[in-house]
Design a protein around this motif. Structure first.
Motif, PDB file in Angstrom:
ATOM      1  N   ASP A 136       0.816  -1.217   0.000  1.00  0.00           N
ATOM      2  CA  ASP A 136       0.000   0.000   0.000  1.00  0.00           C
ATOM      3  C   ASP A 136       0.853   1.271   0.000  1.00  0.00           C
ATOM      4  O   ASP A 136       0.621   2.183  -0.794  1.00  0.00           O
ATOM      5  CB  ASP A 136      -0.926   0.016   1.206  1.00  0.00           C
ATOM      6  N   TYR A 137       1.830   1.334   0.899  1.00  0.00           N
ATOM      7  CA  TYR A 137       2.619   2.555   1.046  1.00  0.00           C
ATOM      8  C   TYR A 137       3.856   2.568   0.149  1.00  0.00           C
ATOM      9  O   TYR A 137       4.344   3.635  -0.216  1.00  0.00           O
ATOM     10  CB  TYR A 137       3.069   2.744   2.493  1.00  0.00           C
ATOM     11  N   GLY A 138       4.394   1.389  -0.190  1.00  0.00           N
ATOM     12  CA  GLY A 138       5.592   1.321  -1.015  1.00  0.00           C
ATOM     13  C   GLY A 138       6.856   1.743  -0.309  1.00  0.00           C
ATOM     14  O   GLY A 138       7.856   2.108  -0.938  1.00  0.00           O
ATOM     15  N   TRP A 139       6.856   1.686   1.018  1.00  0.00           N
ATOM     16  CA  TRP A 139       8.033   2.109   1.776  1.00  0.00           C
ATOM     17  C   TRP A 139       9.149   1.067   1.729  1.00  0.00           C
ATOM     18  O   TRP A 139      10.331   1.417   1.846  1.00  0.00           O
ATOM     19  CB  TRP A 139       7.654   2.374   3.238  1.00  0.00           C
ATOM     20  N   LEU A 140       8.787  -0.202   1.617  1.00  0.00           N
ATOM     21  CA  LEU A 140       9.753  -1.284   1.539  1.00  0.00           C
ATOM     22  C   LEU A 140       9.380  -2.183   0.374  1.00  0.00           C
ATOM     23  O   LEU A 140       8.242  -2.166  -0.110  1.00  0.00           O
ATOM     24  CB  LEU A 140       9.782  -2.091   2.849  1.00  0.00           C
ATOM     25  N   SER A 141      10.331  -2.997  -0.079  1.00  0.00           N
ATOM     26  CA  SER A 141      10.056  -3.880  -1.210  1.00  0.00           C
ATOM     27  C   SER A 141       9.167  -5.043  -0.771  1.00  0.00           C
ATOM     28  O   SER A 141       9.138  -5.424   0.410  1.00  0.00           O
ATOM     29  CB  SER A 141      11.363  -4.427  -1.782  1.00  0.00           C
ATOM     30  N   GLU A 142       8.443  -5.611  -1.722  1.00  0.00           N
ATOM     31  CA  GLU A 142       7.539  -6.729  -1.415  1.00  0.00           C
ATOM     32  C   GLU A 142       8.293  -7.961  -0.955  1.00  0.00           C
ATOM     33  O   GLU A 142       7.700  -8.863  -0.359  1.00  0.00           O
ATOM     34  CB  GLU A 142       6.672  -7.044  -2.637  1.00  0.00           C
ATOM     35  N   GLU A 143       9.595  -8.040  -1.234  1.00  0.00           N
ATOM     36  CA  GLU A 143      10.408  -9.162  -0.760  1.00  0.00           C
ATOM     37  C   GLU A 143      10.514  -9.185   0.767  1.00  0.00           C
ATOM     38  O   GLU A 143      10.930 -10.179   1.345  1.00  0.00           O
ATOM     39  CB  GLU A 143      11.809  -9.084  -1.361  1.00  0.00           C
ATOM     40  N   ARG A 144      10.128  -8.073   1.414  1.00  0.00           N
ATOM     41  CA  ARG A 144      10.253  -7.977   2.867  1.00  0.00           C
ATOM     42  C   ARG A 144       8.932  -8.236   3.596  1.00  0.00           C
ATOM     43  O   ARG A 144       8.883  -8.151   4.816  1.00  0.00           O
ATOM     44  CB  ARG A 144      10.804  -6.603   3.259  1.00  0.00           C
ATOM     45  N   ILE A 145       7.886  -8.555   2.857  1.00  0.00           N
ATOM     46  CA  ILE A 145       6.594  -8.835   3.494  1.00  0.00           C
ATOM     47  C   ILE A 145       6.654 -10.176   4.215  1.00  0.00           C
ATOM     48  O   ILE A 145       7.087 -11.180   3.663  1.00  0.00           O
ATOM     49  CB  ILE A 145       5.454  -8.868   2.455  1.00  0.00           C
ATOM     50  N   VAL A 146       6.198 -10.182   5.444  1.00  0.00           N
ATOM     51  CA  VAL A 146       6.149 -11.396   6.256  1.00  0.00           C
ATOM     52  C   VAL A 146       4.692 -11.723   6.549  1.00  0.00           C
ATOM     53  O   VAL A 146       3.923 -10.857   6.963  1.00  0.00           O
ATOM     54  CB  VAL A 146       6.908 -11.204   7.592  1.00  0.00           C
ATOM     55  N   GLY A 147       4.309 -12.964   6.314  1.00  0.00           N
ATOM     56  CA  GLY A 147       2.942 -13.365   6.629  1.00  0.00           C
ATOM     57  C   GLY A 147       2.291 -14.152   5.525  1.00  0.00           C
ATOM     58  O   GLY A 147       2.950 -14.703   4.645  1.00  0.00           O
ATOM     59  N   LEU A 148       0.976 -14.187   5.562  1.00  0.00           N
ATOM     60  CA  LEU A 148       0.200 -14.990   4.622  1.00  0.00           C
ATOM     61  C   LEU A 148       0.451 -14.564   3.180  1.00  0.00           C
ATOM     62  O   LEU A 148       0.452 -15.401   2.281  1.00  0.00           O
ATOM     63  CB  LEU A 148      -1.286 -14.847   4.952  1.00  0.00           C
TER      64      LEU A 148
END
Length: 317
Positions: free
Chosen positions: A237-249
């Motif tokens: 949503d915010y684009g503050w970090l890359s999607e490679e850093r998403i943790v979870g489902l």
């Protein structure tokens, strides 16, 4: 002899599945095999034998140099039919999930993706997976004779044996040229990161007020010798970090020695990705935040006060 067949485009995930396959094969009365697909794969066979594969199928083709599901699906179907595979285990990566459904359709098999556990109950193989947005766990059984199951990475531990030996089977694959081709590759901005391997993981959620405030999170992660992860909203949503850093489902499943959740409420969509952590620490100003229910240690306070003081304490001799 009918088989359990393992495949993943990532060797480390295939090794996890082979380790689980060793547990199940005797009770199911099946052999344990693996598929290696690509332009030059023969040199990797010995590693697969060391994780318990009794047979390795080699499908070499220049058309498999890049991953196109319409090319890999018939290749894997050919391997499964060659060995009479009754159970096909794949890694539930983005590619693996797409491949699982394609191969299942070709084999006339039932298919489950994103499995978080496999176990034998009676004569049946039961797969657990998160359901209803991660709020519950569903236990599912495939009724077809052949079964295709894609398992989430890091679900099982890769346990090597002593150097093993097995049978190598080379297959001639008749594959069609893919209808699309790669014309250009560009590196993602921010560089690649593998948070799944991090021993220390500092995760930030929507409690952070502004992108520039990430600087103090990076400082804390550096002081701990760890990586930075985030909830979905900060990346998607915010684009503050890359999607490679998403943790979870919607992202990565991580099992660090230390997980530090900062400004994260603890919704199941995120916490399913860190439940295997050895130690869970939470920082949140809301005493009723759900994350405190799973935390080993909790700090009730404003992250803007706690994080700088914690980083300073860690870096002060």
């Amino acid at each position: 002899m009918a088989e359990i067949l393992v495949f993943s485009e990532k060797d480390e995930i295939a090794f996890e599945l082979l380790s689980k396959g060793r547990e199940m094969k005797e009770e199911l009365g099946l052999g344990l095999a693996a598929a290696l697909l690509g332009p030059e794969v023969e040199g990797r066979s010995s590693q697969y034998f060391s994780y318990g594969a009794e047979k390795v199928y080699l499908g070499e083709s220049a058309l498999l140099a890049d991953f196109y599901v319409e090319t890999y699906a018939p290749a894997l179907q050919r391997v499964a039919e060659e060995g009479g595979a009754q159970i096909l285990l794949l890694g539930s990566t983005k590619r693996g999930k797409e491949l699982a459904s394609r191969v299942a359709q070709r084999l006339g098999a039932g298919c489950i993706t994103d499995a978080i556990d496999l176990r034998l109950e009676g004569d049946g193989l039961v797969a657990d997976r998160y359901a209803l947005g991660g709020n519950t766990v569903a236990s599912e059984v495939i009724k077809t004779e052949r079964k295709v199951i894609a398992v989430m990475p890091k679900t099982f531990e890769a346990l090597p044996l002593k150097a093993g030996e097995g049978q190598t089977v080379r297959l001639d694959l008749e594959l069609l040229e893919p209808r699309v081709r790669v014309v250009e590759r560009r590196a993602k901005e921010g560089g690649a990161v593998n948070i799944e391997e991090a021993e220390v993981l500092v995760c930030i959620g929507r409690g952070l007020g502004a992108e520039e405030d990430l600087e103090m999170i990076w400082k804390l992660a550096a002081a701990l010798g760890g990586e930075v992860g985030c909830t979905k909203s900060l990346a998607s949503d915010y684009g503050w970090l890359s999607e490679e850093r998403i943790v979870g489902l919607s992202g990565k499943k991580c099992n660090p020695r230390l997980y530090l959740g900062i400004g994260i409420s603890g919704q199941i969509q995120h916490t399913v990705g860190i439940l295997g952590s050895k130690i869970i620490v939470a920082i949140n100003k809301d005493p009723q935040a759900p994350i405190f229910k799973i935390a080993d240690y909790g700090i009730e306070g404003d992250l803007y006060e706690v994080v700088p003081r914690l980083a300073e304490r860690l870096t002060t001799p």
